[in-house]
Design an enzyme around this catalytic site. Structure first.
Site, PDB file in Angstrom:
ATOM      1  N   SER A  94      -3.102  43.800  -3.311  1.00 23.55           N
ATOM      2  CA  SER A  94      -2.221  44.705  -3.295  1.00 23.55           C
ATOM      3  C   SER A  94      -2.827  45.856  -3.753  1.00 23.55           C
ATOM      4  O   SER A  94      -3.844  46.597  -3.444  1.00 23.55           O
ATOM      5  CB  SER A  94      -0.943  44.386  -4.003  1.00 23.55           C
ATOM      6  OG  SER A  94       0.068  45.140  -3.742  1.00 23.55           O
ATOM      7  N   HIS A 122       4.170  39.720   1.532  1.00 25.12           N
ATOM      8  CA  HIS A 122       3.179  40.430   1.069  1.00 25.12           C
ATOM      9  C   HIS A 122       2.551  39.170  -0.356  1.00 25.12           C
ATOM     10  O   HIS A 122       1.514  39.455  -0.739  1.00 25.12           O
ATOM     11  CB  HIS A 122       4.071  41.277  -0.285  1.00 25.12           C
ATOM     12  CG  HIS A 122       3.185  42.044  -1.107  1.00 25.12           C
ATOM     13  ND1 HIS A 122       1.948  42.859  -0.360  1.00 25.12           N
ATOM     14  CD2 HIS A 122       2.756  42.661  -2.439  1.00 25.12           C
ATOM     15  CE1 HIS A 122       1.303  43.543  -1.091  1.00 25.12           C
ATOM     16  NE2 HIS A 122       1.871  43.517  -2.413  1.00 25.12           N
TER      17      HIS A 122
END
Length: 698
Positions: free
Chosen positions: A554, A669
């Site tokens: 991320s 994610h």
């Protein structure tokens, strides 16, 4: 590829980005490209000797039935969500404290997500549940398709162990929902055009009554279209019942309002006018019983950033501004969080990234404090649950890099018991945890943890630099704290590798100052910190550049991209997971607009130059010597767009650099929806790293 070239020529007419077509998440050409890259990566890594054995060993860790099943108390029951080999998608279950104390508790099954997914033909992933207070008879269950942030919400009857046929139900969206009472909820969701912010989150809050259409629910609050989101919740604490709404103009700012009872303080439209809780926009405001607790990101009322202040809530609304200071930081300490019980606050702080725990108690003469527990140095303690409306019970988890978790239960003022101990998944003999400090170019001391062979264990043998994996994040005020990982232990430490975690600026290890030092144009300071740690590892003889691998996900994926383009000579291999890499278009992709407060706005002339200067995608070059790279992402990541990784892989390939790319079709994610997928991902990562770092000569 002819297909890619045709897209490249087409896109040159509208943009200077030749790989824009890879941003089409489900486009046929983009998915065909993904399939080709996946096949290449699987062929390259899964055929490595030991891959299947490693994947199996990691799956064994993730599925281990001896690991701790953490719980949340709701009334007489302790609730837990659990995955193992027999329940890959997981089960929601509950038990009593007496049963939980036993080695083999009897669990009451509430919801089998595997069975639900099979019955409905959907790849459901558990996303949590909110149980109604105080009767605990109903719950709002959140289910995600393939692990995305967007969820479907359904009301669940805990006694019948079934969804309520005519209950509250919300279609897929990035929804916020919370109980008010038996027949009402606060709902923030996608109601159609104009009801979402530019970041894709709800901008309205409505009071929804059972049995009515959600679109007809009473509007109680509306944020601006340019805000990040709106929110609302009800505090059901007996004697302190009240409702709150608010808005988040940016990722780090918010406005909180008390919503008066219906009929009280009504405006011209008949709606109750919210009363602003007038704290600084960048402060966090929490309400606990009669107290307003304010965590500062910037100085206020003579108190420094990072402080925790307490006010009488009603007095504050009446204009009183004399705080009681519950915590003030210094050069080495920072606030990590707090957890309320019925009569106390448990305060969690960091001292050079090691945990300290205290109990704070309000009284007629002010607040008193006492230690809660002795936490070993270079360890982490976390309050996993309290029941603040009922008792002073708390559950405390303690672990470190080489010590598996131990879960304690205590009551403040009474005794403490050991409830659970997690199993060890790797042999720690001869391993040691150390903390060092590197010096960044501007003179800042940057702490980092080293987990690896004890240099004093074999004093007559000269230390040989070995394969080392350095992990970092450095953003959004998130702290990288000591934590036991059976996966890292088996995949890396047990094979002779050294594992390192860098506490660089951008994180929260030293409070707001540490985070704010790397915002906007100063993001490069986080990059310099990480590079300084890498150089320090080499200077200490722990590793060499050719044997030093790095990984991050991320925002940590952005860090990896920056290391690739700015400091390629320091590393032997790089892994970036669900990475943020195109810093000139991130604000136009999925939730990216919500992060401009962290990085800057590419559409702002003042911000674009510094974003262009470090954007990894735009700073890749031909003729540069880059270490081999593995990029991993997920088609269903609806937070960080998979286009970041796709386009960067395509650009590296075009420039002739060594890159592998893998994209899971599910996982969101997190990159994985179950333990099988997670074990595969981690086996790919560690096989790639060991191939490039583990077999070299010193």
């Amino acid at each position: 590829m002819v297909r890619a070239e045709s897209h490249r020529q087409h896109n040159r007419g509208v943009t200077d980005d030749p790989f824009l077509w890879l941003e089409d998440i489900d486009g046929a050409d983009a998915l065909a490209w993904v399939a080709e890259r996946n096949a290449e990566t699987r062929a390259a890594l899964t055929a490595e000797p030991g891959f299947l054995a490693l994947q199996s060993a990691l799956r064994e860790v993730l599925d281990d039935t001896g690991r701790i099943s953490y719980t949340t108390r709701r009334g007489e029951f302790l609730y837990s969500f659990w995955r193992d080999a027999g329940h890959p998608k997981g089960i929601w279950r509950r038990t009593t404290l007496d049963q939980y104390r036993t080695d083999d508790p009897e669990w009451e099954l509430l919801l089998d997500v595997d069975a639900l997914a099979a019955d409905e033909g959907e790849s459901w992933v558990w996303a949590g549940a909110s149980v109604r207070y105080p009767d605990y008879r109903r719950a709002l269950v959140r289910l995600s398709r393939d692990g995305s942030d967007a969820v479907c919400v359904r009301e669940f009857d805990l006694a019948a162990q079934a969804f309520v046929a005519d209950g509250f139900r919300v279609p897929e969206a990035k929804t916020g929902i919370s109980w008010i009472d038996d027949d009402h909820v606060f709902l923030a969701t996608d109601f159609g055009p104009g009801t979402l912010t530019g970041s894709g989150y709800p901008r309205t809050v409505r009071r929804w009554r059972r049995g009515t259409a959600p679109e007809r629910a009473e509007l109680v609050f509306e944020a601006a279209a340019g805000d990040v989101s709106a929110f609302g919740w009800h505090d059901a604490t007996p004697g302190f019942e009240r409702s709150f709404v608010g808005r988040r103009p940016t990722f780090f700012t918010s406005e909180l309002f008390l919503l008066p009872d219906a009929g009280a303080g009504a405006g011209a439209d008949g709606r109750a006018e919210p009363v602003k809780v007038d704290v600084p926009a960048d402060a966090d405001a929490d309400v606990w019983r009669q107290w307003l607790l304010v965590t500062l990101r910037t100085p206020w009322l003579g108190q420094p950033a990072g402080s925790l202040l307490a006010f009488d809530f009603d007095g504050f609304l009446a204009g009183e501004r004399e705080p009681q200071v519950l915590f003030a930081p210094d050069e080495h300490t920072a606030l990590a969080g707090f957890s309320p019980t019925r009569r106390h606050l448990i305060l969690n702080t960091f001292a050079d990234v090691s945990t300290r725990m205290e109990v704070l108690t309000p009284g007629p003469q002010g607040w008193t404090r006492a230690p809660l527990a002795d936490v070993p140095r270079l360890a982490c303690a976390t309050v996993t649950d309290t029941d603040p409306d009922v008792s002073d019970e708390y559950f405390l988890d303690v672990d470190s890099y080489l010590r598996p978790s131990t879960l304690y239960r205590g009551e403040i003022g009474a005794g403490t018991e050991t409830l659970k101990s997690a199993p060890a998944h790797f042999d720690t003999t001869g391993l040691l945890v150390r903390q060092h400090f590197a010096t960044s170019p501007d003179g800042t001391r940057v702490p980092y943890f080293v987990v690896g062979p004890d240099p004093d264990a074999t004093p007559h043998t000269e230390a040989v630099p070995g394969p080392t994996l350095l992990y970092g994040y450095g953003g959004f005020e998130l702290s990288m704290v000591p934590a036991y990982s059976g996966v890292t232990g088996r995949a890396w430490l047990a094979r002779g590798g050294t594992y390192v975690v860098a506490n660089i600026r951008g994180g929260g290890e030293y409070g707001p100052r540490w985070h704010q030092a790397a915002l906007g144009a100063d993001r490069v300071l986080a990059f310099e910190d990480f590079a300084a740690v890498a150089a320090d590892l080499t200077a200490r003889g722990i590793t060499t550049p050719g044997r030093l691998g790095i990984a991050g996900g991320s925002n940590g994926g952005l860090l990896m991209g920056a290391m690739l383009t700015r400091y390629p000579e320091l590393f032997g291999a790089i892994v970036a997971q669900v990475p943020l890499l195109d810093m000139l278009r991130f604000h136009r992709l999925l939730a990216g607009a919500s992060w401009t407060a962290e990085y800057g706005d590419p559409d702002n002339e003042a911000d674009r130059p510094h974003l262009a200067a470090y954007s990894p995608y735009h700073n890749l070059a031909a003729g540069q010597m880059y270490p081999p790279v593995l990029l991993m992402t997920s088609t269903r990541d609806d937070r960080v767009h998979p286009g970041h990784a796709r386009k960067t892989a395509a650009r590296l390939r075009e420039l002739g650099h060594a890159v592998l790319f893998h994209e899971h079709t599910g996982g969101g994610h997190a990159g994985a929806t179950d333990n099988e997928q997670s074990a595969f991902n981690r086996a790919l990562t560690h096989t790639f790293l060991w191939r490039h770092l583990g077999e070299q000569t010193a």
